[in-house]
Motif scaffolding. Structure first.
Motif, mmCIF file in Angstrom:
data_model
loop_
_atom_site.group_PDB
_atom_site.id
_atom_site.type_symbol
_atom_site.label_atom_id
_atom_site.label_comp_id
_atom_site.label_asym_id
_atom_site.label_seq_id
_atom_site.Cartn_x
_atom_site.Cartn_y
_atom_site.Cartn_z
ATOM 1 N N GLN A 53 0.842 -1.194 0.000
ATOM 2 C CA GLN A 53 0.000 0.000 0.000
ATOM 3 C C GLN A 53 0.882 1.251 0.000
ATOM 4 O O GLN A 53 1.000 1.971 0.996
ATOM 5 C CB GLN A 53 -0.930 -0.015 1.224
ATOM 6 C CG GLN A 53 -1.960 -1.132 1.191
ATOM 7 C CD GLN A 53 -2.899 -1.075 2.388
ATOM 8 O OE1 GLN A 53 -2.654 -0.358 3.351
ATOM 9 N NE2 GLN A 53 -3.980 -1.834 2.309
ATOM 10 N N LEU A 54 1.476 1.513 -1.127
ATOM 11 C CA LEU A 54 2.316 2.695 -1.260
ATOM 12 C C LEU A 54 1.441 3.929 -1.472
ATOM 13 O O LEU A 54 0.391 3.858 -2.123
ATOM 14 C CB LEU A 54 3.279 2.541 -2.441
ATOM 15 C CG LEU A 54 4.273 1.372 -2.368
ATOM 16 C CD1 LEU A 54 5.160 1.356 -3.595
ATOM 17 C CD2 LEU A 54 5.110 1.442 -1.104
ATOM 18 N N ASP A 55 1.905 5.055 -0.961
ATOM 19 C CA ASP A 55 1.171 6.304 -1.166
ATOM 20 C C ASP A 55 1.231 6.706 -2.632
ATOM 21 O O ASP A 55 2.166 6.361 -3.363
ATOM 22 C CB ASP A 55 1.770 7.415 -0.294
ATOM 23 C CG ASP A 55 1.584 7.135 1.191
ATOM 24 O OD1 ASP A 55 0.594 6.460 1.538
ATOM 25 O OD2 ASP A 55 2.426 7.585 1.986
ATOM 26 N N ASP A 56 0.223 7.468 -3.056
ATOM 27 C CA ASP A 56 0.149 7.867 -4.462
ATOM 28 C C ASP A 56 1.334 8.739 -4.881
ATOM 29 O O ASP A 56 1.707 8.749 -6.060
ATOM 30 C CB ASP A 56 -1.156 8.628 -4.727
ATOM 31 C CG ASP A 56 -2.379 7.717 -4.613
ATOM 32 O OD1 ASP A 56 -2.209 6.488 -4.754
ATOM 33 O OD2 ASP A 56 -3.491 8.242 -4.390
ATOM 34 N N ASP A 57 1.912 9.487 -3.912
ATOM 35 C CA ASP A 57 3.020 10.387 -4.258
ATOM 36 C C ASP A 57 4.390 9.719 -4.071
ATOM 37 O O ASP A 57 5.427 10.373 -4.143
ATOM 38 C CB ASP A 57 2.951 11.672 -3.429
ATOM 39 C CG ASP A 57 3.061 11.401 -1.923
ATOM 40 O OD1 ASP A 57 3.024 10.216 -1.525
ATOM 41 O OD2 ASP A 57 3.177 12.371 -1.154
ATOM 42 N N PHE A 58 4.398 8.395 -3.840
ATOM 43 C CA PHE A 58 5.657 7.665 -3.650
ATOM 44 C C PHE A 58 6.448 7.696 -4.956
ATOM 45 O O PHE A 58 5.945 7.341 -6.014
ATOM 46 C CB PHE A 58 5.359 6.225 -3.241
ATOM 47 C CG PHE A 58 6.576 5.457 -2.806
ATOM 48 C CD1 PHE A 58 6.938 5.401 -1.470
ATOM 49 C CD2 PHE A 58 7.366 4.777 -3.732
ATOM 50 C CE1 PHE A 58 8.057 4.690 -1.064
ATOM 51 C CE2 PHE A 58 8.477 4.071 -3.333
ATOM 52 C CZ PHE A 58 8.833 4.022 -1.998
ATOM 53 N N GLN A 59 7.749 8.102 -4.862
ATOM 54 C CA GLN A 59 8.559 8.284 -6.073
ATOM 55 C C GLN A 59 9.844 7.462 -6.019
ATOM 56 O O GLN A 59 10.409 7.209 -4.947
ATOM 57 C CB GLN A 59 8.923 9.761 -6.251
ATOM 58 C CG GLN A 59 7.722 10.643 -6.582
ATOM 59 C CD GLN A 59 8.136 12.088 -6.799
ATOM 60 O OE1 GLN A 59 8.977 12.630 -6.074
ATOM 61 N NE2 GLN A 59 7.545 12.727 -7.793
ATOM 62 N N LEU A 60 10.286 7.070 -7.197
ATOM 63 C CA LEU A 60 11.548 6.354 -7.361
ATOM 64 C C LEU A 60 12.539 7.300 -8.026
ATOM 65 O O LEU A 60 12.277 7.852 -9.091
ATOM 66 C CB LEU A 60 11.338 5.118 -8.240
ATOM 67 C CG LEU A 60 12.480 4.114 -8.318
ATOM 68 C CD1 LEU A 60 12.608 3.376 -6.990
ATOM 69 C CD2 LEU A 60 12.241 3.121 -9.449
ATOM 70 N N GLN A 61 13.695 7.487 -7.395
ATOM 71 C CA GLN A 61 14.726 8.379 -7.923
ATOM 72 C C GLN A 61 15.829 7.548 -8.566
ATOM 73 O O GLN A 61 16.488 6.746 -7.891
ATOM 74 C CB GLN A 61 15.302 9.254 -6.804
ATOM 75 C CG GLN A 61 14.268 10.160 -6.147
ATOM 76 C CD GLN A 61 14.869 10.992 -5.033
ATOM 77 O OE1 GLN A 61 15.873 10.622 -4.428
ATOM 78 N NE2 GLN A 61 14.251 12.124 -4.736
ATOM 79 N N VAL A 62 16.014 7.752 -9.872
ATOM 80 C CA VAL A 62 16.991 6.962 -10.639
ATOM 81 C C VAL A 62 18.048 7.892 -11.219
ATOM 82 O O VAL A 62 17.714 8.863 -11.907
ATOM 83 C CB VAL A 62 16.310 6.185 -11.778
ATOM 84 C CG1 VAL A 62 17.331 5.349 -12.541
ATOM 85 C CG2 VAL A 62 15.200 5.305 -11.226
ATOM 86 N N ASN A 63 19.312 7.594 -10.939
ATOM 87 C CA ASN A 63 20.403 8.409 -11.483
ATOM 88 C C ASN A 63 20.606 8.136 -12.964
ATOM 89 O O ASN A 63 20.520 6.984 -13.413
ATOM 90 C CB ASN A 63 21.709 8.111 -10.727
ATOM 91 C CG ASN A 63 21.685 8.614 -9.306
ATOM 92 O OD1 ASN A 63 21.956 9.779 -9.056
ATOM 93 N ND2 ASN A 63 21.358 7.734 -8.375
ATOM 94 N N LEU A 64 20.894 9.208 -13.705
ATOM 95 C CA LEU A 64 21.112 9.093 -15.150
ATOM 96 C C LEU A 64 22.416 9.791 -15.488
ATOM 97 O O LEU A 64 22.670 10.917 -15.039
ATOM 98 C CB LEU A 64 19.950 9.751 -15.909
ATOM 99 C CG LEU A 64 19.698 9.274 -17.331
ATOM 100 C CD1 LEU A 64 19.267 7.816 -17.331
ATOM 101 C CD2 LEU A 64 18.634 10.127 -17.994
ATOM 102 N N SER A 65 23.272 9.138 -16.276
ATOM 103 C CA SER A 65 24.573 9.712 -16.638
ATOM 104 C C SER A 65 24.420 10.751 -17.741
ATOM 105 O O SER A 65 23.412 10.799 -18.458
ATOM 106 C CB SER A 65 25.524 8.609 -17.109
ATOM 107 O OG SER A 65 25.094 8.089 -18.357
ATOM 108 N N ALA A 66 25.455 11.570 -17.895
ATOM 109 C CA ALA A 66 25.466 12.564 -18.970
ATOM 110 C C ALA A 66 25.433 11.878 -20.336
ATOM 111 O O ALA A 66 24.840 12.403 -21.291
ATOM 112 C CB ALA A 66 26.720 13.435 -18.846
ATOM 113 N N VAL A 67 26.056 10.706 -20.441
ATOM 114 C CA VAL A 67 26.057 9.960 -21.710
ATOM 115 C C VAL A 67 24.636 9.568 -22.098
ATOM 116 O O VAL A 67 24.220 9.727 -23.245
ATOM 117 C CB VAL A 67 26.943 8.704 -21.598
ATOM 118 C CG1 VAL A 67 26.791 7.817 -22.828
ATOM 119 C CG2 VAL A 67 28.397 9.099 -21.409
ATOM 120 N N GLU A 68 23.870 9.057 -21.129
ATOM 121 C CA GLU A 68 22.506 8.608 -21.425
ATOM 122 C C GLU A 68 21.606 9.777 -21.804
ATOM 123 O O GLU A 68 20.699 9.641 -22.628
ATOM 124 C CB GLU A 68 21.942 7.877 -20.211
ATOM 125 C CG GLU A 68 20.602 7.206 -20.440
ATOM 126 C CD GLU A 68 20.664 6.109 -21.489
ATOM 127 O OE1 GLU A 68 19.606 5.725 -21.987
ATOM 128 O OE2 GLU A 68 21.778 5.642 -21.825
#
Length: 513
Positions: A337-352
């Motif tokens: 039962q995750l809250d609706d505003d639950f967020q996943l933070q994913v790092n992205l490289s300059a290359v991507e």
């Protein structure tokens, strides 16, 4: 006419014709006073011989001219083949030839040569920020400056890209280091190009040759020392030591193992909770990748992420992390039962960020997993967007329109200003942990961090603080108006099983007093 009355001029004529046929074009017959038919033939012969001699002379001059042209063309072609087209310096081929000659001289008792290898630090930023024309002019100026610090007998070469070399025949370590320090000094001076100012700087590797070495071995040793200089902090000089070779071999082995690890999915994900400071509610997770090496154990990202960028597999790594973490989030959204505003933070490289298909890839993953775009936050470093390249800006704007959050990571360690960030499609700023280290002890640090947070809010952005390690820091940040943060005070990064168990039982963290 019988033999007794035979005209001697006829014999002279026959002899001259024979000599002429043999190529003796200077053959001539003196006409007699008789002025008869024989003299007429002799006159004709002389005219023919003279004409043939003139034709031959002209032909010989043309041959000499053509030969000279061919020799000059050969010299020009050799010079082109041995020169760098952009800077006019020697190229790799010329350097290796000069290096082999210098090593051969050691057999005659000459001191061994020394090789200095230079690689410009962060030169890619020059091309990205100012364009390749400006980058070319910087390389040309670097070549001029390096030529100004060497002896007449030395060879300055450009090996390609932003890599240069200086060969010092019959050198000592003292001479070699003097030239290397002087090169570092002149490259530390600003290069002014019209309205641009560039700080070139360089990492330098030095190798004093061994008479038994080959040219390839000497170049490899200098290159190894240069990379050691880059790893140690850049803009420094490193002299080759045998232990560096072992380190390089180990790094090469690790590079091969990393490629295999991505294919075999030996990488694992850990997740660190992001907490609402006012309530201790878990509002999200930052995804952190680890390498579960079969022999060396768990390898942290600061060891293998730079290696992944260096060997060109960061693209595959980024996409594996994003795909795997989103699939886990989709599973947790179904089961917990995750809250609706639950967020996943994913790092992205300059290359991507430069990949033209990035937005389509993210859109496809969200559609496949069923995760709302608002539940994904992409973290990028300041250095990844400081140049504001067209592709990067297109990616950021398109991701924002898709509904994905954009967060600047490690704010305070790079180049960006708050006014600069206002021009970007960014919604959040993660304040680097280094600003919090002395929050409790250093006079003025509380006011400084408070001012940073106020500026972030004034720019219409949300501040997130990382590296919170105590209740006092959490309370101080909350008092400053910081809404959320993460750090060991709340939770260390956890593997998948543990983070899932935490999310299943705790929406709010129970924190130590």
């Amino acid at each position: 006419m019988n033999a007794e009355n035979k005209d001697p001029r006829l014999g002279q004529l026959v002899d001259s014709i024979v000599r002429l046929s043999r190529g003796e074009l200077s053959s001539r017959i003196e006409p007699s006073d008789a002025r008869d038919e024989v003299d007429a033939v002799i006159t004709g012969f002389n005219l023919l011989a003279e004409e043939l001699e003139q034709v031959y002379d002209q032909f010989e001059k043309r041959v000499e001219s053509r030969t000279a042209m061919l020799r000059q063309a050969h010299r020009d072609m050799k010079k082109m083949a041995m020169s760098d087209a952009l800077t006019g310096l020697a190229n790799r081929v010329a350097l290796m030839e000069a290096l082999e000659n210098a090593l051969a001289e050691t057999a005659n008792g000459a001191p061994p040569p020394a090789l200095i290898l230079l690689d410009l630090d962060s030169f890619k930023n020059v091309n990205d920020r100012f364009g390749h024309d400006a980058g070319d002019r910087v390389l040309q100026e670097v070549g001029v400056r390096l030529n100004g610090v060497v002896r007449a007998s030395d060879v300055v070469a450009r090996l390609g890209g932003d890599e240069f070399a200086i060969l010092l025949p019959a050198a000592s370590m003292e001479i070699c280091m003097r030239v290397a320090r002087r090169a570092l000094e002149v490259l530390g001076e600003i290069i002014e190009l019209e309205d641009l100012q560039v700080h070139p700087r360089a990492s330098i590797g030095v190798r004093l040759g061994d008479p038994q070495q080959s040219a390839d071995d000497l170049l490899l040793d200098a290159d190894t020392a240069m990379y050691a200089a880059k790893r140690e902090g850049r803009n420094i000089i490193k002299v080759f030591e045998p232990v560096m070779q072992y380190s390089r071999q180990l790094r090469s082995q690790m590079a091969a193992e990393l490629r295999a690890a991505i294919r075999r999915e030996e990488l694992v994900l850990h997740f660190q909770p992001l907490v609402e400071l006012a309530t201790s509610r878990i509002i999200g997770l930052e995804v952190l990748v680890r390498w579960q090496h079969p022999v060396r154990g768990l390898i942290p990202p600061d060891v293998f992420i730079p290696l992944a960028e260096e060997i060109g597999v960061i693209h595959d790594l980024d996409r594996w992390v994003m795909s795997t973490s989103l699939r886990h989030l989709a599973e947790w959204r179904r089961e917990l039962q995750l809250d609706d505003d639950f967020q996943l933070q994913v790092n992205l490289s300059a290359v991507e960020l430069k990949q033209l298909d990035l937005v389509d890839y993210v859109r496809g993953l969200l559609r496949e997993t069923g995760v709302p775009a608002s539940c994904l936050v992409i973290e990028i470093t300041e250095s990844a967007i400081v140049t504001r390249g067209e592709v990067e800006m297109y990616s950021l704007l398109s991701l924002q329109q898709l509904g994905v959050g954009i967060e600047i990571d490690d704010f305070g360690t790079g180049y960006s200003s708050i006014s600069y960030l206002r021009e970007l499609p960014v919604s959040m700023v993660k304040v680097d942990r280094s600003l919090l280290v002395d929050l409790d002890t250093k006079p003025g640090q509380f006011g400084f961090v408070s001012a940073v947070l106020q500026l972030i809010r004034a720019a219409g952005l949300e501040a997130v603080c990382e590296g919170i390690e105590s209740k006092e820091q959490a309370d101080q940040l909350r008092a400053m108006g910081c809404a959320s943060g993460q750090g060991f005070y709340f939770s260390r990064p956890l593997p998948i099983e543990e983070i899932k168990a935490l999310l299943a039982t705790h929406r709010y963290l129970s924190l130590p007093a």
